[in-house]
Design an enzyme around this catalytic site. Structure first.
Site, PDB file in Angstrom:
ATOM      1  N   ARG A 160       0.818  -1.200   0.000  1.00  0.00           N
ATOM      2  CA  ARG A 160       0.000   0.000   0.000  1.00  0.00           C
ATOM      3  C   ARG A 160       0.858   1.258   0.000  1.00  0.00           C
ATOM      4  NH1 ARG A 160      -1.688   1.260   6.194  1.00  0.00           N
ATOM      5  NH2 ARG A 160       0.198   0.506   7.191  1.00  0.00           N
ATOM      6  N   THR A 173      12.307   3.796   8.365  1.00  0.00           N
ATOM      7  CA  THR A 173      11.904   3.044   7.186  1.00  0.00           C
ATOM      8  C   THR A 173      12.202   3.788   5.894  1.00  0.00           C
ATOM      9  OG1 THR A 173      10.126   1.996   8.437  1.00  0.00           O
ATOM     10  CG2 THR A 173       9.983   1.902   6.035  1.00  0.00           C
ATOM     11  N   LYS A 202      15.164   0.248   7.989  1.00  0.00           N
ATOM     12  CA  LYS A 202      14.283  -0.839   7.558  1.00  0.00           C
ATOM     13  C   LYS A 202      13.864  -0.532   6.126  1.00  0.00           C
ATOM     14  CE  LYS A 202      10.022  -3.250   8.849  1.00  0.00           C
ATOM     15  NZ  LYS A 202       8.963  -3.367   9.864  1.00  0.00           N
ATOM     16  N   LYS A 239      12.054  -1.216   2.597  1.00  0.00           N
ATOM     17  CA  LYS A 239      10.912  -1.904   1.997  1.00  0.00           C
ATOM     18  C   LYS A 239      11.256  -2.386   0.584  1.00  0.00           C
ATOM     19  CE  LYS A 239       7.797  -1.223   5.290  1.00  0.00           C
ATOM     20  NZ  LYS A 239       7.093  -2.311   5.967  1.00  0.00           N
ATOM     21  N   ASP A 282      12.256  -5.601   4.557  1.00  0.00           N
ATOM     22  CA  ASP A 282      10.870  -6.014   4.775  1.00  0.00           C
ATOM     23  C   ASP A 282      10.193  -6.159   3.427  1.00  0.00           C
ATOM     24  OD1 ASP A 282       8.347  -6.565   5.610  1.00  0.00           O
ATOM     25  OD2 ASP A 282       8.004  -4.687   6.682  1.00  0.00           O
ATOM     26  N   GLU A 331      12.372  -9.576   6.775  1.00  0.00           N
ATOM     27  CA  GLU A 331      11.061  -9.705   7.414  1.00  0.00           C
ATOM     28  C   GLU A 331      10.002 -10.145   6.405  1.00  0.00           C
ATOM     29  OE1 GLU A 331       7.977  -6.733   9.810  1.00  0.00           O
ATOM     30  OE2 GLU A 331      10.084  -6.181   9.556  1.00  0.00           O
ATOM     31  N   ASP A 370       6.274 -11.752  10.399  1.00  0.00           N
ATOM     32  CA  ASP A 370       5.458 -10.601  10.794  1.00  0.00           C
ATOM     33  C   ASP A 370       3.992 -10.928  10.585  1.00  0.00           C
ATOM     34  OD1 ASP A 370       4.272  -8.179  11.349  1.00  0.00           O
ATOM     35  OD2 ASP A 370       5.154  -7.102   9.675  1.00  0.00           O
ATOM     36  N   LYS A 380       3.101  -6.897  16.771  1.00  0.00           N
ATOM     37  CA  LYS A 380       2.436  -5.600  16.643  1.00  0.00           C
ATOM     38  C   LYS A 380       1.124  -5.659  17.414  1.00  0.00           C
ATOM     39  CE  LYS A 380       4.408  -4.582  12.096  1.00  0.00           C
ATOM     40  NZ  LYS A 380       4.159  -4.561  10.643  1.00  0.00           N
ATOM     41  N   ASP A 424       9.032   4.315  14.039  1.00  0.00           N
ATOM     42  CA  ASP A 424       9.282   5.582  13.349  1.00  0.00           C
ATOM     43  C   ASP A 424       8.021   6.265  12.834  1.00  0.00           C
ATOM     44  OD1 ASP A 424       8.814   3.574  11.516  1.00  0.00           O
ATOM     45  OD2 ASP A 424      10.303   4.263  10.077  1.00  0.00           O
TER      46      ASP A 424
END
Length: 364
Positions: free
Chosen positions: A24, A135, A160, A162, A191, A219, A244, A268, A323
């Site tokens: 997304r 991120t 991190k 993406k 990730d 991840e 995750d 989470k 973050d």
């Protein structure tokens, strides 16, 4: 200490830069805030952002679950019998983990205020200072390299990154560019947000290993339900693999741990349904010798403050991905955790330490 009122309202806050993953793109952080009031005047807060592609919840569904199902059944219960309260919360409705998390946070806020402690101390008090990563959104190779330099200049030494949005070779080029821009001393986590197939993941991670890109962990490289694929990747690469989206519940965690499908687990609160179940996941992971990260969705500092308190309280939580509030154009909150670059300071006030939610961000 009976639950006297449970109220909700919506908030929204724009991000200063769009947040992009394989699943997304987000430009505005929207959430439902829950305010719990006890008969002794204690007030607690919680938050639930809609994350359709992960939890399956919308703002409307969270609101309905809280107002029509959860609140009517909890009102009048005593928090001094908290085990009954949390058992009721998780029995009332299947799924709807973000809605449960918002209530859960507010309840723990009230409980720790009653105990006269900051929440992290009430839960265990292992530490009071955290360091977050930052991120790097999935973008063009050039944009990701520029973002890397900018975040490092801002004091972050763990990134991190993406990936998983396009073809696998493009992802490798992205990571090569990020590592080149970062130099050798910066910690890089990947990730993929379920964006790779098992064989693609093995190919990409092995190539990164052979190239000396020094990736700390990867991840959720494969689909959440594909534990066999997750285990396949884990067994065929040297880089640690973190679950995750594969882990929402205690049952999920037990499956991952028993099958040895991952080296690490990302907890989470929006997946677990709040702190009550997150504590159980952290405990069972520790019993298997598996360390945990605590992460978040695109949340404001309300939900992040609760997640930080939980993470700070537990020895087996060793990595932090908090973050999200730094991505917002403005802070929606007076109080809560305080940021100094990568450092997050836990408040000394009782409960979550939330003073006030700024009115300009409230939608109703």
């Amino acid at each position: 200490m009976k639950l006297q009122a449970i109220e909700t309202f919506r908030i929204s806050a724009p991000l200063h830069t769009p947040f992009k993953t394989a699943l997304r793109t987000v430009t505005v952080a929207e959430s439902l805030v829950v305010k719990v009031t006890c008969d002794d005047g204690t007030v607690g807060f919680g938050e639930a952002p809609p994350t359709h592609v992960i939890t399956g919840e919308s703002l409307a569904s969270i609101e309905t679950a809280v107002e029509d199902i959860i609140a009517p059944n909890l009102l009048g219960m005593s928090l001094l019998e908290r085990e009954r309260v949390f058992e009721m919360l998780h029995r009332l409705i299947i799924g709807n983990t973000s809605a449960k998390a918002a209530i859960d946070m507010a309840l723990y806020d009230c409980l720790s205020q009653y105990a006269g402690m900051p929440l992290y101390q009430f839960l265990g008090g292992y530490r009071n200072l955290l360091e977050t990563d930052y991120t790097v959104s999935v973008n063009t190779v050039e944009e990701m390299a520029k973002d890397t330099v900018r975040y490092i200049k801002n004091g972050f030494d763990a990134l991190k990154v993406k990936v998983g949005k396009d073809d696998i070779d493009m992802d490798i080029k992205r990571i090569q560019a990020v590592r080149k821009a970062a130099g050798t001393d910066i910690l890089i986590r990947l990730d993929a947000n379920q964006g790779w197939k098992p064989k693609e993941a093995v190919y990409a991670i092995r190539k990164m290993e052979d190239s000396g890109l020094n990736i700390e962990l990867v991840e959720q490289p494969v689909k959440a339900h594909d534990l066999a694929g997750l285990k396949q990747v884990k067994e065929q690469v040297d880089t640690p693999i973190m679950a995750d989206e594969s882990v929402f519940s205690l049952f999920d965690a037990r499956q991952v741990l028993e099958t040895e499908s991952a080296d690490l687990i990302n907890i989470k609160l929006m997946k677990s349904g709040g702190i009550y179940q997150a504590l159980k996941i952290a405990t069972i992971a520790e019993s298997y010798g598996v360390e945990c990260m605590v992460g978040s969705m695109i949340e404001t500092k309300i939900g992040i403050t609760a997640a930080c308190h939980f993470a700070a309280s537990q020895k087996n939580v060793t990595r932090y991905d908090f973050d999200a509030p730094l991505m917002l154009a403005d802070d929606v909150l007076d109080g809560g955790v305080q940021y100094q670059g990568k450092h997050i300071h836990l408040p000394s006030a009782t409960g979550l330490g939330i003073k006030e939610i700024k009115k300009q961000f409230i939608n109703n």
